[in-house]
Design an enzyme around this catalytic site. Sequence first.
Site, short mmCIF file in Angstrom:
data_model
loop_
_atom_site.label_atom_id
_atom_site.label_comp_id
_atom_site.label_asym_id
_atom_site.label_seq_id
_atom_site.Cartn_x
_atom_site.Cartn_y
_atom_site.Cartn_z
CB ALA A 11 0.27 -4.49 2.68
CD GLU A 162 12.71 -8.00 8.29
OE1 GLU A 162 11.89 -7.54 9.08
OE2 GLU A 162 13.43 -9.00 8.57
CG LEU A 164 12.34 -10.39 5.28
CD1 LEU A 164 12.06 -10.72 3.83
CD2 LEU A 164 11.04 -10.32 6.05
CB ALA A 165 16.70 -13.79 2.12
CE LYS A 222 18.16 -4.11 4.53
NZ LYS A 222 17.38 -5.30 4.53
CB VAL A 272 22.54 -15.45 -14.88
CG1 VAL A 272 21.31 -15.49 -14.00
CG2 VAL A 272 22.31 -14.50 -16.02
CB CYS A 278 17.72 -5.39 -0.95
SG CYS A 278 16.21 -5.07 -0.05
CG PHE A 279 21.96 -7.83 -3.08
CD1 PHE A 279 21.58 -7.72 -1.75
CD2 PHE A 279 22.49 -9.03 -3.51
CE1 PHE A 279 21.70 -8.78 -0.87
CE2 PHE A 279 22.62 -10.11 -2.64
CZ PHE A 279 22.22 -9.99 -1.33
C1 UDX Z 1 10.35 -2.03 0.35
C2 UDX Z 1 11.77 -1.72 -0.10
O1 UDX Z 1 12.01 -2.38 -1.30
C3 UDX Z 1 12.78 -2.16 0.92
O2 UDX Z 1 14.04 -1.65 0.63
C4 UDX Z 1 12.43 -1.61 2.22
O3 UDX Z 1 13.33 -2.14 3.16
C5 UDX Z 1 11.00 -1.89 2.59
O4 UDX Z 1 10.13 -1.46 1.56
P1 UDX Z 1 8.97 -4.17 -0.04
O5 UDX Z 1 8.06 -4.47 1.08
O6 UDX Z 1 9.61 -5.32 -0.72
O7 UDX Z 1 10.20 -3.41 0.45
O8 UDX Z 1 8.28 -3.15 -1.06
P2 UDX Z 1 6.88 -3.25 -1.77
O9 UDX Z 1 6.51 -4.68 -1.97
O10 UDX Z 1 6.92 -2.31 -2.92
O11 UDX Z 1 5.85 -2.68 -0.68
C6 UDX Z 1 5.72 -1.36 -0.30
C7 UDX Z 1 4.22 -1.06 -0.16
O12 UDX Z 1 4.06 0.25 0.39
C8 UDX Z 1 3.43 -1.08 -1.46
O13 UDX Z 1 2.40 -2.04 -1.38
C9 UDX Z 1 2.88 0.35 -1.59
O14 UDX Z 1 1.59 0.39 -2.15
C10 UDX Z 1 2.88 0.81 -0.15
N1 UDX Z 1 2.89 2.27 0.02
C11 UDX Z 1 3.81 3.03 -0.60
C12 UDX Z 1 1.95 2.87 0.84
O15 UDX Z 1 1.07 2.19 1.39
N2 UDX Z 1 1.98 4.22 1.04
C13 UDX Z 1 2.89 5.01 0.41
O16 UDX Z 1 2.87 6.22 0.59
C14 UDX Z 1 3.84 4.38 -0.43
C1 UDX Z 2 18.67 -9.78 0.46
C2 UDX Z 2 19.37 -10.06 1.80
O1 UDX Z 2 19.85 -11.42 1.81
C3 UDX Z 2 18.42 -9.82 2.96
O2 UDX Z 2 19.10 -9.99 4.21
C4 UDX Z 2 17.87 -8.41 2.86
O3 UDX Z 2 16.93 -8.17 3.89
C5 UDX Z 2 17.23 -8.17 1.51
O4 UDX Z 2 18.15 -8.47 0.46
P1 UDX Z 2 16.94 -11.10 -1.06
O5 UDX Z 2 17.23 -10.03 -2.07
O6 UDX Z 2 15.54 -11.43 -0.74
O7 UDX Z 2 17.62 -10.72 0.33
O8 UDX Z 2 17.63 -12.47 -1.53
P2 UDX Z 2 19.10 -13.10 -1.45
O9 UDX Z 2 18.94 -14.51 -1.05
O10 UDX Z 2 20.03 -12.28 -0.67
O11 UDX Z 2 19.54 -13.12 -2.98
C6 UDX Z 2 19.79 -11.92 -3.72
C7 UDX Z 2 20.25 -12.27 -5.12
O12 UDX Z 2 21.56 -12.83 -5.11
C8 UDX Z 2 19.36 -13.29 -5.83
O13 UDX Z 2 19.20 -12.92 -7.18
C9 UDX Z 2 20.14 -14.57 -5.72
O14 UDX Z 2 19.83 -15.49 -6.74
C10 UDX Z 2 21.57 -14.05 -5.82
N1 UDX Z 2 22.55 -14.95 -5.18
C11 UDX Z 2 22.52 -15.18 -3.85
C12 UDX Z 2 23.53 -15.55 -5.97
O15 UDX Z 2 23.58 -15.35 -7.18
N2 UDX Z 2 24.45 -16.37 -5.37
C13 UDX Z 2 24.44 -16.62 -4.04
O16 UDX Z 2 25.32 -17.38 -3.57
C14 UDX Z 2 23.44 -16.02 -3.26
#
Ligand code: UDX
Ligand code: UDX
Length: 479
Positions: A11, A162, A164-165, A222, A272, A278-279
Amino acid sequence: MKITNICCIGAGYVGGPTMAVIAQKCPEINVTVVDINEARIAAWNDEDVENIPIYEPGLSEVVKEARGRNLFFSTDVDAAIDKADMIFISVNTPTKTYGIGKGMAADLKWIELCARQIARVSKNDKIVVEKSTLPVRTAEALKSILDNTGNGVNFQILSNPEFLAEGTAVEDLQNADRVLIGGDSTTAAGQDAIQALVHIYNHWLPKERVLTTNVWSSELSKLTANAFLAQRVSSINAMSELCEKTGADVNEVARAIGMDSRIGPKFLKSSVGFGGSCFQKDILNLVYIAKSYGLNEVADYWEQVIIMNDHQKRRFAANIVSNLYNTVAGKKIALLGWAFKKDTNDTRETAAMYVADYLLNEQAEIVVYDPKVKVEQIYADLDYLGSRSREENRKLLTVVNEPYEACRDAHAIAVMTEWDEFRTYDWERIYDCMLKPAFIFDGRNILNIKELANYGFNISSIGLPPFRKEKEPQKSIVI
Ligand code: UDX
Ligand code: UDX
């Protein structure tokens, strides 16, 4: 195949918003999001919808509409798996911190645990959807665990990464550029599974935006998408350093190249340094995979994106020290923003944490203000870096919930996140309450440097030469 019950394990930032939007758009499908973290589930169920654990513009409205109707949050993972026809895996896949691939490969421990749990509980056929970003060919491992430890039921594995950003998650989900579904189209059961997921997205997205591929293409797409986006940021950041030396303006350069339709204007904002969950993780993962196939040039090419990003964070911090007469020991520095970007409370891999750590090593006193990040999170991030004791972190860095208080008596301000509210402050008032000379380091290029210079600030922006108020030209003296 008609899906009536969906379960999502995890979640978090991905699972929560994605399932909320699926539930909103498909009222006839029951969606249950489960997590082992009880506090997180309790927050998702909080009576006051503003207290849900993830801040995303528009998310609380979506949750309000669907929660209790066909969207449920629970810690009873077994029950949700048992009931579901389709199970999304959205658990975290952090970079490994131990063993082979330490610091590079994705840690698939949680994914495997989920697969074993699904296999143990399932009593009827299920579609398992990889939502978490995974190394290529993880689906093969998933399938093997499910088939070899299960109760003889059939599993179809789909990859549905996914894109989504954070900060725009709801908009990205509701109006996605494309949705990618990878599956096994060589069998009838595989095709049915693909179509079942296509049907869900077709509730709100037109057919042409839902792409279907084989599983491996989907998994690799991805990683490739994130690597390309991050590479653009590192490329413009590399140019920012050159701009500072030559007198070019990185914003003008970005605008000029972005108008070339082959390049396009997005992801050219110098900063900065990029952060986020993710990145870095995905590129390290890509580098590890390339190396494991012996593709060293491919690995080195992508690794450079990370090297450049680390350099950008370090040189931003070093520039603060050198401008403050080569010492920040005992000097108060205000950091505005801690989140890795605006409109999110997520701080994973945020540049602010590394800049703060660098300045703390130089014995600066740091005061942080962020409109959405909680104080416990900021300390947790610093403690995670392990540079000093918990007590020292709490002594040297304070967190305040008011920006003017953060800046009072500071020697310098550093803008770490591009929150819109930073543009609207009374900067003259801030200047008046700072120590002089007052410095601003704009890590996001969001402030109006001419206006600030008029108040008397010395300003360093990324990718621009240092800026301060023009001195009145000296009048020539006529004798
Ligand atoms: C994460 C990763 O960062 C991303 O690369 C991937 O695409 C999707 O999972 P995110 O949803 O942002 O994305 O992670 P996070 O907010 O840490 O949520 C994962 C959740 O899974 C946590 O709430 C954690 O408690 C839960 N979890 C983890 C379980 O419920 N069961 C498990 O065994 C491990
Ligand atoms: C990224 C991808 O965009 C998304 O498709 C994927 O599912 C998850 O990883 P996210 O990490 O949520 O999403 O944010 P993003 O908007 O991509 O920004 C990533 C980082 O790059 C941030 O720290 C942002 O500030 C930085 N950034 C982005 C820059 O410094 N310059 C830019 O022009 C764009």
